[in-house]
Design an enzyme around this catalytic site. Sequence first.
Site, PDB file in Angstrom:
ATOM      1  CD  GLN A 130      36.030  22.272 -26.549  1.00 33.07           C
ATOM      2  OE1 GLN A 130      35.588  23.402 -26.735  1.00 33.07           O
ATOM      3  NE2 GLN A 130      35.253  21.200 -26.513  1.00 33.07           N
ATOM      4  CE1 TYR A 176      32.715  25.242 -34.159  1.00 34.35           C
ATOM      5  CE2 TYR A 176      32.458  23.699 -32.348  1.00 34.35           C
ATOM      6  CZ  TYR A 176      32.095  24.868 -32.984  1.00 34.35           C
ATOM      7  OH  TYR A 176      31.100  25.661 -32.476  1.00 34.35           O
ATOM      8  NE  ARG A 199      22.211  23.858 -21.901  1.00 33.19           N
ATOM      9  CZ  ARG A 199      21.360  23.114 -22.578  1.00 33.19           C
ATOM     10  NH1 ARG A 199      20.395  23.687 -23.281  1.00 33.19           N
ATOM     11  NH2 ARG A 199      21.443  21.799 -22.575  1.00 33.19           N
TER      12      ARG A 199
HETATM   13  C1  FMN Z   1      27.182  29.399 -24.003  1.00 34.25           C
HETATM   14  C2  FMN Z   1      27.646  28.046 -24.464  1.00 34.25           C
HETATM   15  C3  FMN Z   1      28.837  27.942 -25.155  1.00 34.25           C
HETATM   16  C4  FMN Z   1      29.299  26.682 -25.571  1.00 34.25           C
HETATM   17  N1  FMN Z   1      30.524  26.579 -26.167  1.00 34.25           N
HETATM   18  C5  FMN Z   1      31.043  25.343 -26.391  1.00 34.25           C
HETATM   19  C6  FMN Z   1      32.393  25.197 -26.802  1.00 34.25           C
HETATM   20  O1  FMN Z   1      33.155  26.170 -26.927  1.00 34.25           O
HETATM   21  N2  FMN Z   1      32.848  23.944 -27.028  1.00 34.25           N
HETATM   22  C7  FMN Z   1      32.042  22.830 -26.859  1.00 34.25           C
HETATM   23  O2  FMN Z   1      32.500  21.711 -27.069  1.00 34.25           O
HETATM   24  N3  FMN Z   1      30.768  22.954 -26.458  1.00 34.25           N
HETATM   25  C8  FMN Z   1      30.264  24.163 -26.192  1.00 34.25           C
HETATM   26  N4  FMN Z   1      28.995  24.266 -25.702  1.00 34.25           N
HETATM   27  C9  FMN Z   1      28.195  23.054 -25.490  1.00 34.25           C
HETATM   28  C10 FMN Z   1      28.351  22.545 -24.051  1.00 34.25           C
HETATM   29  O3  FMN Z   1      29.666  22.163 -23.765  1.00 34.25           O
HETATM   30  C11 FMN Z   1      27.426  21.348 -23.801  1.00 34.25           C
HETATM   31  O4  FMN Z   1      27.769  20.330 -24.708  1.00 34.25           O
HETATM   32  C12 FMN Z   1      25.947  21.696 -23.929  1.00 34.25           C
HETATM   33  O5  FMN Z   1      25.664  22.963 -23.363  1.00 34.25           O
HETATM   34  C13 FMN Z   1      25.079  20.650 -23.231  1.00 34.25           C
HETATM   35  O6  FMN Z   1      25.433  20.559 -21.861  1.00 34.25           O
HETATM   36  P1  FMN Z   1      24.533  21.243 -20.696  1.00 34.25           P
HETATM   37  O7  FMN Z   1      23.144  20.670 -20.814  1.00 34.25           O
HETATM   38  O8  FMN Z   1      25.206  20.828 -19.421  1.00 34.25           O
HETATM   39  O9  FMN Z   1      24.531  22.688 -20.928  1.00 34.25           O
HETATM   40  C14 FMN Z   1      28.510  25.522 -25.297  1.00 34.25           C
HETATM   41  C15 FMN Z   1      27.310  25.665 -24.599  1.00 34.25           C
HETATM   42  C16 FMN Z   1      26.873  26.903 -24.173  1.00 34.25           C
HETATM   43  C17 FMN Z   1      25.589  26.984 -23.390  1.00 34.25           C
END
Ligand code: FMN
Length: 408
Positions: free
Chosen positions: A101, A177, A353
């Site tokens: 990313q 960002y 997650r």
């Molecule tokens: C621990 C953690 C760190 C994350 N860091 C980023 C990141 O660095 N860049 C980003 O675009 N999204 C980040 N996200 C968001 C996830 O990419 C995603 O958009 C969000 O968790 C929803 O998806 P999920 O329901 O599958 O978890 C992060 C999410 C979590 C849980």
Amino acid sequence: MSAAVDPFSPARLGPLELRNRVIKAATFEGMTPGGVPGERLIDFHRTIAEGGIGMTTIAYCTTEADGRISEDMMYLHAGIEPELRRLIDAVQAAGARVSGQLTHCGNFSKNRELQRLKRPLGPSRRLNMLGTPAGLPFAGAMTLADIDHLVETYREAAALMKRVGFDAAEIHFGHGYGLSQFISPKTNRRKDDYGGSFTNRMRLPLRVLEAVREAVGSDFPILGKISMSDGVKGGVTWEEGVEVARTLDQAGLDAIVTSGGTSSFNPMLMFRGPSIMQGMIEVEKNPIARLGMKLVGPRLFRDYPYEELYFLERAQRVREAVDCAVVYIGGCSTRASLDRVFAAGFDFVQLGRPLLKDPAFVDGARVDPDYDSGCTHCNRCVGLIEHPEGIRCPLNDAPALEASHATA
Ligand SMILES: Cc1cc2nc3c(=O)[nH]c(=O)nc-3n(C[C@H](O)[C@H](O)[C@H](O)COP(=O)(O)O)c2cc1C
């Protein structure tokens, strides 16, 4: 609508073949002490690759040292090429592809080790709440020379990614960002060619996409992650989010990742479920930052009850508006949800997650139509970004309590 594709069969992402349509979402791992990707990060992504996903995403590959939110984030430079190659080799040996990313924090930073800059820069001057406890309370406005420089950092970082063996790059256009700060009228108050109208606010993101494409060529897929809505008054609306997607599609993206929210104004729009604040307070060492979180937390971390596939309807509007591949993201944690995503016409899905909870989700879901990752969306993993050992799913710390999760 044509018949749903099989999420577990090989698929093409632009010029690249993936062994299936499930991609590990970018989740900043907090495993790059001093900015160096080490053993822990390799183990993390190898384990997820071994669980059957088509591609993983290494998160937070910033384009320059001053693009980091904090000192322990990785920035793409020649000094870490050997470590990056080892990381990529490990994932590819497990059969998965590797994306990174590409990100820049813009005005949202608490990085005290600024090299080129004196303070973080964004489209316009503003308070930098995140940086205040670190002695960086203000962010400045970028000059035209700063903008040109930023574009070049993306170009060079993308070239490095291709050189060291990444299979794809994901440009972060969302979540508040750097590039998102230009797209959003909430943070972009410029009066020049880079602010004001939608065309002007998209000018820098489009220049970045063009530079990245020039650096990697046409045989290398570029994904773009957007916020379909900033979730804040005066920011990008759901309607404008569709236009952001359409504009990036027309400029040559291979795939759009349809997220929402901003880390700076409304992070819970992206996560849903219990507030991430408590977990963040628990690991925050700076007492001023802890106090600040307690004071502003309730306003910033708004209440959005969790529901499976919480972005599905909104993302379908993007699906209808673009020709490139669309990657669904947000609350897909069971096999049943996976099936719904592909029945709705999406090309890929990203999981965050659920794969932290269950790295073997794909292999499990492939054979069991009732499979459940066991992720409860408690959001405690999010606070662990700041933990010295990085992120993990706290539910996995107590396996005895978790015995009932897998095949309900
Ligand atoms: C621990 C953690 C760190 C994350 N860091 C980023 C990141 O660095 N860049 C980003 O675009 N999204 C980040 N996200 C968001 C996830 O990419 C995603 O958009 C969000 O968790 C929803 O998806 P999920 O329901 O599958 O978890 C992060 C999410 C979590 C849980």
